[in-house]
Design an enzyme around this catalytic site. Sequence first.
Site, mmCIF file in Angstrom:
data_model
loop_
_atom_site.group_PDB
_atom_site.id
_atom_site.type_symbol
_atom_site.label_atom_id
_atom_site.label_comp_id
_atom_site.label_asym_id
_atom_site.label_seq_id
_atom_site.Cartn_x
_atom_site.Cartn_y
_atom_site.Cartn_z
ATOM 1 C CG HIS A 133 37.735 39.267 43.459
ATOM 2 N ND1 HIS A 133 39.075 38.963 43.577
ATOM 3 C CD2 HIS A 133 37.662 40.247 42.520
ATOM 4 C CE1 HIS A 133 39.767 39.728 42.757
ATOM 5 N NE2 HIS A 133 38.933 40.510 42.093
ATOM 6 C CD GLU B 14 43.121 40.254 46.587
ATOM 7 O OE1 GLU B 14 43.279 40.757 47.709
ATOM 8 O OE2 GLU B 14 43.124 40.923 45.524
ATOM 9 C CB THR C 246 44.828 44.029 47.497
ATOM 10 O OG1 THR C 246 44.650 43.306 46.268
ATOM 11 C CG2 THR C 246 45.541 43.145 48.495
ATOM 12 C CB CYS D 182 47.046 47.032 47.222
ATOM 13 S SG CYS D 182 47.945 47.305 45.710
ATOM 14 C CB SER E 83 38.918 45.117 36.743
ATOM 15 O OG SER E 83 39.774 45.904 37.544
ATOM 16 C CB SER E 84 37.584 44.415 42.415
ATOM 17 O OG SER E 84 37.194 45.076 43.592
ATOM 18 C CB SER F 49 44.205 44.474 35.226
ATOM 19 O OG SER F 49 44.327 43.924 36.510
#
Length: 379
Positions: free
Chosen positions: A163, A165, A228, A266, A295-296, A357
């Site tokens: 990923h 991030e 996060t 987060c 999208s995780s 998102s």
Amino acid sequence: YQEEVAETMRSAYQSSLIQKIRENNYVFQRGELTIKLAEAFGFCWGVERSVAMAYETREHFPQDKIWITNEIIHNPSVNQHIRDMNIGFIPVVDGNKDFSVVGSGEVVILPAFGASVWEMQLLNDKGCKIVDTTCPWVSKVWNTVERHKKKQFTSIIHGKYKHEETVATSSFAGKYLVVLNLEEAEYVCDYIFNGGDRSEFLAKFKNACSSGFDPDKDLQNVGIANQTTMLKTETEAIGKLLEKTMMKKYGPDKLNEHFHSFNTICDATQERQDAMLGLMEEKMDLMLVIGGFNSSNTTHLQEMAISKGIPSYHIDRPERILPGNRIEHKPLGGDLEVTENWLPEGEIIIGVTSGASTPDKIVEGAIENIFELKAAAVV
């Protein structure tokens, strides 16, 4: 350009229907169909900030060549809007980004996930104008792993090693190990306490650890960090397991010499997962989870529904809801498939949530398409 950008964002991403549902206690009924929205869903502050900064960048540099190092966020419609503004995505060749396309002094946007130390240094050396839209919550994790590095602690990162991030976060660490889930963390903790097969360990984590990682030396002092967007409950469980293991191995009086923990979960991820828990306590026939397939945080919302035994469909855009009571969706861990007759007959209640998102306008489109399907079935 702030007001112009704010108006563009409102037009492109906000929804009067979704606002109406929020004001109606997150419930909306039409005919035999009732929609129940999670009380926290969709665009988070960090995502909205990142997207707005990309729009601002195009306004501020109207004639310049602008690049972005990755998808701005994990949402196909938003990324298409970025492309439509003539912002170029760094090409990927054989699994590696090709920065040779970026000219000296050109404008480069860093997305919400951030960028690796190596990428930032390369762009700086090219004299690029860098627009950093990294989410502050991601930066908070970077600060944590840098603290680990200064104290010569290994960062145990709960995340997906591929990923964007996590790639960025691990680049700020000294020694690091990425664990995907509690099962992998249990394996690591067993190795910490009991030792084990070093070759097997290194084979298991060959793509998920720092260069030269030695499990016999580099797991004596560890700190916890996370991507996060991971499941909050799992990150907490991994942290507690590591703390318990280090306490058992070294004693409670030596714990702080061997284990560090900072809360890097987060707020937006936590709020959406908590809202999902609340929604799942309500009576419903099925769940619709809307967000990018890569999208995780959206995937984890889907995971939560499945864990409760609720029939759940993950779609990335309204067009996945097809005529004739069909839906094209992505099962957890599977490939896209089409399910026939997914909407039950008669009165039904559908829970709806979306990833951080996902714009409200996408959620509105999906809800309207469901109402159309249901109305057609009644006729």
